[in-house]
Design an enzyme around this catalytic site. Sequence first.
Site, short mmCIF file in Angstrom:
data_model
loop_
_atom_site.label_atom_id
_atom_site.label_comp_id
_atom_site.label_asym_id
_atom_site.label_seq_id
_atom_site.Cartn_x
_atom_site.Cartn_y
_atom_site.Cartn_z
NE ARG A 279 -2.19 0.75 -5.46
CZ ARG A 279 -1.74 0.72 -4.20
NH1 ARG A 279 -1.08 1.76 -3.71
NH2 ARG A 279 -1.94 -0.33 -3.43
CG HIS B 130 -6.23 -2.83 -1.63
ND1 HIS B 130 -5.43 -3.39 -2.60
CD2 HIS B 130 -5.37 -2.23 -0.75
CE1 HIS B 130 -4.16 -3.13 -2.33
NE2 HIS B 130 -4.10 -2.43 -1.21
CD GLN C 252 -3.23 -4.91 2.53
OE1 GLN C 252 -2.44 -4.26 1.87
NE2 GLN C 252 -2.83 -5.64 3.57
CG ASP D 127 -7.35 2.11 4.78
OD1 ASP D 127 -6.17 2.52 4.86
OD2 ASP D 127 -7.93 1.92 3.69
CB CYS E 166 -4.08 -2.12 4.18
SG CYS E 166 -4.69 -0.45 3.94
NE ARG F 229 -0.78 -6.64 -0.87
CZ ARG F 229 -0.82 -5.37 -1.28
NH1 ARG F 229 -0.80 -4.38 -0.40
NH2 ARG F 229 -0.93 -5.07 -2.57
N1 NVA Z 1 -7.83 2.97 1.32
C1 NVA Z 1 -6.46 3.32 1.02
C2 NVA Z 1 -5.61 2.11 0.97
C3 NVA Z 1 -4.16 2.36 0.69
C4 NVA Z 1 -3.37 1.11 0.56
C5 NVA Z 1 -6.42 4.07 -0.31
O1 NVA Z 1 -7.16 3.70 -1.22
O2 NVA Z 1 -5.66 5.04 -0.41
N1 CP Z 2 -1.33 -1.52 1.51
C1 CP Z 2 -0.91 -1.08 0.32
O1 CP Z 2 -1.48 -1.40 -0.74
O2 CP Z 2 0.20 -0.31 0.39
P1 CP Z 2 0.82 0.56 -0.79
O3 CP Z 2 -0.12 1.68 -1.06
O4 CP Z 2 2.14 1.04 -0.23
O5 CP Z 2 0.99 -0.30 -2.01
#
Ligand code: NVA
Ligand code: CP
Length: 313
Positions: free
Chosen positions: A112, A139, A142, A228, A268, A296
């Site tokens: 990540r 992502h 997800q 989101d 998500c 997930r």
């Molecule tokens: N769009 C959000 C998703 C978090 C799971 C982010 O990138 O922070």
């Molecule tokens: N939806 C998702 O990826 O959640 P986290 O940021 O908690 O991993």
Amino acid sequence: MNKAATKTGKLRHFLQLADLSQSEIQYVLNRASLIKDKFKRYEPHHPLHDRTLAMVFEKASTRTRVSFEAGMYQMGGSVIHLTTTDSQLGRSEPIEDTARVVSRMVDLVMIRTFEQTRIERFAEHSRVPVINGLTNEYHPCQILADIFTFTEHRNDIEGKIVTWVGDANNMAYTWIQAAELLGFTLHVSAPPGYRLDPVRIASVKAGVVKEFSDPNEACIGAHLVTTDVWTSMGYESENEERRKAFADWCVDSEMMSRAAKDALFMHCLPAHRGEEVTAEVIDGPQSVVWDEAENRLHVQKALMEFLLLGRLD
Ligand code: NVA
Ligand code: CP
């Protein structure tokens, strides 16, 4: 070590959804269903016995960490958890060197991070499959779980309408790839200044994505409404501006009433009730967010199995 190549010997990464074909996505989702059934029956499923997953987190996480970590242990493997602050990544070790070293010691890596180019650089120097656990651009894990969740509740997503309300972020662009691969229409409504980048969608087939300035209109006829956070990780300095710009992009009962009668709601997570969605909607009867989060686990187990062992049928 490095038993990563599949039966065909080909090293596969999952850096974006489009790294899988339509039939591979179908295979992974079918496998996820089988793996989920076994999990619910407390039947052991240990195809990754003796395999090790390294997870690299350069941003925070709850679901991604727990689902990958629990999933790998449940499949008989083990997990190493690294973050920017507790590894040499935080002290400027080049990502290429980290990739060369980590991938000599483990069988699979999940990352990540920020820019997509960062995970691409890692993958280029990795001996083992690399999975995108979220970047600024995509992502994909997800969206695999979201498609699986839709299918569980409503069968095939092909030919359906999915409405995205909010920021043109990593989730939105991954939904676009899903729509192209799986044959559904994506309605997108984002406030001015936060809409899809025409350059990024230039090669998307005509008719796959329809943009709406009014989020209520975007919801008309939708089989799934999803949203989101207004501010994704890494963009926190824009928080105040975004709160103003996104004020009318809150999924509420009015928007849901424009959608199909049996429309689902997904997010998500993490969610901010009263910002991108009302409590009434996210905690209401059309919301499947808890199934979505749980899935997930099952979907990523199937993905890890596929990347390490290939097709098992
Ligand atoms: N769009 C959000 C998703 C978090 C799971 C982010 O990138 O922070
Ligand atoms: N939806 C998702 O990826 O959640 P986290 O940021 O908690 O991993």
